[in-house]
Design an enzyme around this catalytic site. Sequence first.
Site, mmCIF file in Angstrom:
data_model
loop_
_atom_site.group_PDB
_atom_site.id
_atom_site.type_symbol
_atom_site.label_atom_id
_atom_site.label_comp_id
_atom_site.label_asym_id
_atom_site.label_seq_id
_atom_site.Cartn_x
_atom_site.Cartn_y
_atom_site.Cartn_z
ATOM 1 N N GLU A 1 -6.790 16.081 -0.703
ATOM 2 C CA GLU A 1 -6.453 15.947 0.723
ATOM 3 C C GLU A 1 -5.004 16.336 0.978
ATOM 4 O O GLU A 1 -4.099 15.839 0.321
ATOM 5 C CB GLU A 1 -6.702 14.486 1.153
ATOM 6 N N ASP B 1 -5.104 12.058 -2.358
ATOM 7 C CA ASP B 1 -4.453 12.357 -1.085
ATOM 8 C C ASP B 1 -2.971 12.522 -1.374
ATOM 9 O O ASP B 1 -2.311 11.597 -1.836
ATOM 10 C CB ASP B 1 -4.683 11.217 -0.094
ATOM 11 N N LYS C 1 -3.582 7.757 -3.856
ATOM 12 C CA LYS C 1 -2.424 8.234 -3.113
ATOM 13 C C LYS C 1 -1.395 8.725 -4.126
ATOM 14 O O LYS C 1 -0.874 7.929 -4.916
ATOM 15 C CB LYS C 1 -1.841 7.104 -2.268
ATOM 16 N N HIS D 1 0.866 -1.184 0.000
ATOM 17 C CA HIS D 1 0.000 0.000 0.000
ATOM 18 C C HIS D 1 0.902 1.233 0.000
ATOM 19 O O HIS D 1 1.541 1.560 0.995
ATOM 20 C CB HIS D 1 -0.891 -0.032 1.249
ATOM 21 N N LYS E 1 -10.033 6.884 -3.733
ATOM 22 C CA LYS E 1 -9.005 7.850 -3.369
ATOM 23 C C LYS E 1 -7.682 7.376 -3.931
ATOM 24 O O LYS E 1 -7.348 6.187 -3.818
ATOM 25 C CB LYS E 1 -8.932 7.980 -1.847
ATOM 26 N N GLU F 1 -13.660 6.505 4.948
ATOM 27 C CA GLU F 1 -12.747 5.557 4.301
ATOM 28 C C GLU F 1 -12.374 4.443 5.281
ATOM 29 O O GLU F 1 -11.217 4.077 5.423
ATOM 30 C CB GLU F 1 -11.499 6.255 3.766
ATOM 31 N N LYS G 1 -10.308 11.694 12.544
ATOM 32 C CA LYS G 1 -9.628 10.452 12.910
ATOM 33 C C LYS G 1 -9.579 10.354 14.428
ATOM 34 O O LYS G 1 -9.007 11.230 15.082
ATOM 35 C CB LYS G 1 -8.214 10.409 12.318
ATOM 36 N N ASP H 1 -5.957 16.934 6.798
ATOM 37 C CA ASP H 1 -5.802 15.643 7.465
ATOM 38 C C ASP H 1 -4.635 15.714 8.441
ATOM 39 O O ASP H 1 -4.821 15.876 9.640
ATOM 40 C CB ASP H 1 -5.602 14.528 6.444
#
Length: 373
Positions: free
Chosen positions: A224, A198, A169, A22, A167, A327, A273, A249
């Site tokens: 983001e 993001d 990255k 990831h 989303k 998410e 979060k 974020d």
Amino acid sequence: MSQTLIESVSAIIVDLPTIRPHRLAMHTLQQQTLVVIRLRCADGIEGLGEATTIGGLAYGNESPESIKQNIDSHLAPLLIGQDAANINAAMQRLDKAAKGNTFAKSGLESALLDAQGKRLGLPVSELLGGRVRDSLEVAWTLASGDTAKDIAEAEDMLGIRRHRIFKLKIGAGEVSQDLKHVIAIKRALGDSASVRVDVNQAWDESQALRACQVLGDNGIDLIEQPIARINRAGQVRLNQRSPAPIMADESIESVEDAFSLAADGAASVFALKIAKNGGPRAVLRTAAIAESAGIALYGGTMLEGSIGTLASAHTFLTLNKLTWGTELFGPLLLTEEIVQEAPQYRDFQLHVPRTPGLGLSLDEERLAFFARK
């Protein structure tokens, strides 16, 4: 009174394999490490919590190892002998004695809420004011970095009705290549999906000014954290100029950060979060600040496993409006489970149980197998 005293608190580091690497701007996850918290009370009830970071110290100030050490050495001793039913007093005690440590505190508060929910026969959402929905729309992160693979993965998710928000990255690569990658995916998916990015603070302001314009002009719904959290003036300028909404974020590391961002006008969306605010109750204070300032909300994740994901989910169920969804896909990234009841994802939503507490119990055998020795 003595029946609800906290008798023991243990923190267990658990390493779980993921379905694929990831990629983020600052780190590539090859597995996910959770800190599972077990809080036992004198009345025989056990509360479960979780503290999970993304990429250890590459993301923030806490790592799984430091979370465990600080719970074992500093935070757990403050809780032993306290009234497990008085979550407010317990968390104030921790906040007075220890600065920061929001991930550790969030896991401990989740465990206290889980225990109290079990004690009263109520879901955690009801302890937090009461749910106004039973499920949450969940985004999926496309993080392979390969355009064709990401398009195929998104189309598969749409086909099985698991996700319709995606989303991407970006930020680790060259800006023009990243933009090309994102725009190609949006063109392939069209109106069937929401595509967002993001950047994880990877751009400087000069790069972000142009990139946000291009992304907005090409149908990208949300951007983001494009620049560094410390560049507050730059965030304000970007928020004023970007055609696509800017979401904060990494900029939100506390409830106080949320207030300051709202006052400055540095973002039009906040990622919520629980780990970064210090627990479910704290993140609801951030949500209240955002709502008062007219800032939209999004339910974020630290890629927690099932325990942390459901602690977040119970919290987000209580919010009046979640304009941008959530998410909470962390458990879907893992190939193994340490709870007996895996979270239920269907029809683009995470469905949250109405069973007492978080609605989970540990699979002791799997936990023992994956716990770090």
